[in-house]
Design a protein around this motif. Structure first.
Motif, PDB file in Angstrom:
ATOM      1  N   ALA A   1       0.848  -1.180   0.000  1.00 31.31           N
ATOM      2  CA  ALA A   1       0.000   0.000   0.000  1.00 31.31           C
ATOM      3  C   ALA A   1       0.887   1.234   0.000  1.00 31.31           C
ATOM      4  N   ARG A   2       0.294   2.366  -0.292  1.00 29.52           N
ATOM      5  CA  ARG A   2       1.032   3.616  -0.224  1.00 29.52           C
ATOM      6  C   ARG A   2       1.537   3.844   1.199  1.00 29.52           C
ATOM      7  N   PRO A   3       2.727   4.394   1.347  1.00 32.85           N
ATOM      8  CA  PRO A   3       3.225   4.686   2.705  1.00 32.85           C
ATOM      9  C   PRO A   3       2.320   5.646   3.459  1.00 32.85           C
ATOM     10  N   ILE A   4       1.707   6.591   2.705  1.00 32.30           N
ATOM     11  CA  ILE A   4       0.820   7.576   3.321  1.00 32.30           C
ATOM     12  C   ILE A   4      -0.549   7.493   2.665  1.00 32.30           C
ATOM     13  N   GLN A   5      -1.577   7.360   3.470  1.00 35.34           N
ATOM     14  CA  GLN A   5      -2.940   7.357   2.946  1.00 35.34           C
ATOM     15  C   GLN A   5      -3.640   8.638   3.390  1.00 35.34           C
ATOM     16  N   PHE A   6      -4.228   9.346   2.426  1.00 37.64           N
ATOM     17  CA  PHE A   6      -4.938  10.585   2.756  1.00 37.64           C
ATOM     18  C   PHE A   6      -6.383  10.284   3.116  1.00 37.64           C
ATOM     19  N   LEU A   7      -6.866  10.979   4.120  1.00 35.77           N
ATOM     20  CA  LEU A   7      -8.251  10.818   4.554  1.00 35.77           C
ATOM     21  C   LEU A   7      -8.870  12.186   4.797  1.00 35.77           C
ATOM     22  N   ASP A   8      -9.916  12.499   4.051  1.00 38.55           N
ATOM     23  CA  ASP A   8     -10.656  13.736   4.277  1.00 38.55           C
ATOM     24  C   ASP A   8     -11.621  13.479   5.429  1.00 38.55           C
ATOM     25  N   ALA A   9     -11.523  14.287   6.467  1.00 37.51           N
ATOM     26  CA  ALA A   9     -12.357  14.084   7.651  1.00 37.51           C
ATOM     27  C   ALA A   9     -13.838  14.057   7.305  1.00 37.51           C
ATOM     28  N   ALA A  10     -14.230  14.821   6.278  1.00 42.99           N
ATOM     29  CA  ALA A  10     -15.642  14.889   5.902  1.00 42.99           C
ATOM     30  C   ALA A  10     -16.166  13.573   5.344  1.00 42.99           C
ATOM     31  N   GLU A  11     -15.271  12.680   4.909  1.00 43.65           N
ATOM     32  CA  GLU A  11     -15.699  11.377   4.385  1.00 43.65           C
ATOM     33  C   GLU A  11     -16.286  10.499   5.478  1.00 43.65           C
ATOM     34  N   ILE A  12     -15.819  10.702   6.696  1.00 47.46           N
ATOM     35  CA  ILE A  12     -16.176   9.814   7.790  1.00 47.46           C
ATOM     36  C   ILE A  12     -17.007  10.499   8.863  1.00 47.46           C
TER      37      ILE A  12
ATOM     38  N   ASP B   1     -21.737  17.994  12.573  1.00 42.96           N
ATOM     39  CA  ASP B   1     -22.496  18.439  13.745  1.00 42.96           C
ATOM     40  C   ASP B   1     -22.815  17.288  14.702  1.00 42.96           C
ATOM     41  N   SER B   2     -22.088  16.173  14.578  1.00 42.47           N
ATOM     42  CA  SER B   2     -22.340  15.025  15.446  1.00 42.47           C
ATOM     43  C   SER B   2     -21.041  14.277  15.686  1.00 42.47           C
ATOM     44  N   SER B   3     -20.928  13.668  16.866  1.00 47.46           N
ATOM     45  CA  SER B   3     -19.735  12.890  17.185  1.00 47.46           C
ATOM     46  C   SER B   3     -19.777  11.491  16.594  1.00 47.46           C
ATOM     47  N   HIS B   4     -20.919  11.112  16.027  1.00 47.01           N
ATOM     48  CA  HIS B   4     -21.053   9.793  15.418  1.00 47.01           C
ATOM     49  C   HIS B   4     -20.507   9.807  13.989  1.00 47.01           C
ATOM     50  N   PRO B   5     -19.781   8.757  13.601  1.00 49.39           N
ATOM     51  CA  PRO B   5     -19.199   8.717  12.252  1.00 49.39           C
ATOM     52  C   PRO B   5     -20.251   8.496  11.182  1.00 49.39           C
ATOM     53  N   VAL B   6     -19.947   8.945   9.974  1.00 55.18           N
ATOM     54  CA  VAL B   6     -20.828   8.716   8.834  1.00 55.18           C
ATOM     55  C   VAL B   6     -20.827   7.240   8.463  1.00 55.18           C
ATOM     56  N   SER B   7     -19.633   6.624   8.524  1.00 53.81           N
ATOM     57  CA  SER B   7     -19.510   5.236   8.088  1.00 53.81           C
ATOM     58  C   SER B   7     -18.562   4.461   8.996  1.00 53.81           C
ATOM     59  N   HIS B   8     -19.099   3.502   9.748  1.00 59.59           N
ATOM     60  CA  HIS B   8     -18.256   2.622  10.559  1.00 59.59           C
ATOM     61  C   HIS B   8     -17.431   1.710   9.656  1.00 59.59           C
ATOM     62  N   GLU B   9     -18.006   1.347   8.512  1.00 64.37           N
ATOM     63  CA  GLU B   9     -17.286   0.489   7.578  1.00 64.37           C
ATOM     64  C   GLU B   9     -16.031   1.176   7.064  1.00 64.37           C
ATOM     65  N   ARG B  10     -16.141   2.469   6.772  1.00 64.18           N
ATOM     66  CA  ARG B  10     -14.977   3.225   6.293  1.00 64.18           C
ATOM     67  C   ARG B  10     -13.904   3.293   7.366  1.00 64.18           C
ATOM     68  N   ILE B  11     -14.299   3.431   8.610  1.00 66.01           N
ATOM     69  CA  ILE B  11     -13.329   3.456   9.704  1.00 66.01           C
ATOM     70  C   ILE B  11     -12.607   2.121   9.783  1.00 66.01           C
TER      71      ILE B  11
ATOM     72  N   VAL C   1     -13.664  13.940  15.717  1.00 63.73           N
ATOM     73  CA  VAL C   1     -12.317  13.717  15.187  1.00 63.73           C
ATOM     74  C   VAL C   1     -11.381  13.116  16.235  1.00 63.73           C
ATOM     75  N   ALA C   2     -11.526  13.487  17.494  1.00 59.15           N
ATOM     76  CA  ALA C   2     -10.641  12.948  18.528  1.00 59.15           C
ATOM     77  C   ALA C   2     -10.833  11.440  18.670  1.00 59.15           C
ATOM     78  N   HIS C   3     -12.084  10.998  18.621  1.00 57.71           N
ATOM     79  CA  HIS C   3     -12.368   9.557  18.695  1.00 57.71           C
ATOM     80  C   HIS C   3     -11.775   8.839  17.494  1.00 57.71           C
ATOM     81  N   LEU C   4     -11.895   9.440  16.321  1.00 61.51           N
ATOM     82  CA  LEU C   4     -11.336   8.846  15.103  1.00 61.51           C
ATOM     83  C   LEU C   4      -9.824   8.701  15.211  1.00 61.51           C
TER      84      LEU C   4
END
Length: 259
Positions: free
Chosen positions: A27-38, A42-52, A76-79
């Motif tokens: 895999a790539r040494p660095i993987q980029f993740l846009d916080a908005a994807e997950i 306005d909520s501490s719950h993730p959009v997608s547990h599968e993505r996490i 974000v802190a939980h992520l």
């Protein structure tokens, strides 16, 4: 003195070897993740547990969280805890303005780099005090995070109009802040694509990296570049597609009115 983490060095080396020899788990040494994807804005719950779960099981040794300002997402802190707890290093990129407000939600673990984005000559280029004020907030955030024991990385982006002297001044400015690392990447946002000399920007970026004063961070900047560039290209394509659809929609509406 800036030191590059030995553990991350070993992890990136293994990832490069796996990719070079075509191992199945490469895999790539660095993987980029846009916080908005997950994360919801306005909520501490993730959009997608599968993505996490995908991120946690990724073979990329480091995850760069950026894009839409991550610290504006409540979860974000939980992520970050979930990703660092799975053995990945995390570079949490932020403009720094919310660091002091949210620093208490994070833990200063060895695999987390709070990565504050500072633009060369931010204050001198500011059309008013808004941008300069943001720069000052970011610096205050760096100091607060450092006092709390966090690893700090500064990310500087080189644009076509950036002068090397401005980058040198920024590096000279942040050294007394006792930052742990400096990353320099190309900051082309696609706004001047028609006139942009890509080769010239690449050369300027390489010259700027030599100012870091650390071969390790200079090399890491090159490693990060492809992941960030891919994200910018994808974001630019999405934005252009959205504009095109909006224009087509307006044309259709006008056609209906005429009819």
């Amino acid at each position: 003195m800036m030191r590059f983490p030995l553990r991350l060095t070993a992890d990136i080396t293994r990832a490069r070897l796996a990719k070079r020899f075509g191992f199945a788990h490469s895999a790539r040494p660095i993987q980029f993740l846009d916080a908005a994807e997950i994360l919801h804005h306005d909520s501490s719950h993730p959009v997608s547990h599968e993505r996490i779960r995908e991120i946690i099981s990724s073979h990329s040794p480091a995850i760069w969280i950026g894009g839409t300002e991550p610290l504006r997402h409540p979860g974000v802190a939980h992520l970050v805890r979930a990703i660092t707890g799975s053995g990945h290093s995390v570079f949490l990129e932020t403009d720094g303005t919310l660091v002091r407000r949210r620093i208490h939600e994070f833990q200063p673990v060895p695999r987390l780099f709070l990565t504050v984005r500072l633009e060369p000559a931010a204050e001198s280029h500011a059309p008013n005090r808004i941008r300069a004020g943001a720069f000052e907030l970011a610096v205050e955030g760096i100091r607060a995070a450092r006092l709390s024991g966090f690893l700090i990385c500064v990310h500087a982006r080189i644009r076509p109009e950036t002068e090397l002297g401005e980058t040198a001044e920024l590096i000279h400015f942040v050294r007394p802040l006792d930052v742990d690392g400096i990353v320099i990447t190309s900051g082309d946002d696609g706004s001047n694509t028609a006139n942009l000399d890509t080769a010239a920007l690449r050369r300027k970026t390489e010259e700027a990296r030599k100012l870091i004063g650390s071969k390790w961070w200079e090399s890491f900047s090159r490693t990060v570049e492809p992941s960030l560039s891919s994200h910018r290209s994808a974001a630019r394509t999405t934005g252009e597609r959205g504009v095109r659809l909006e224009q087509e929609s307006r044309v259709d509406e006008e056609g209906v009115r005429i009819a």
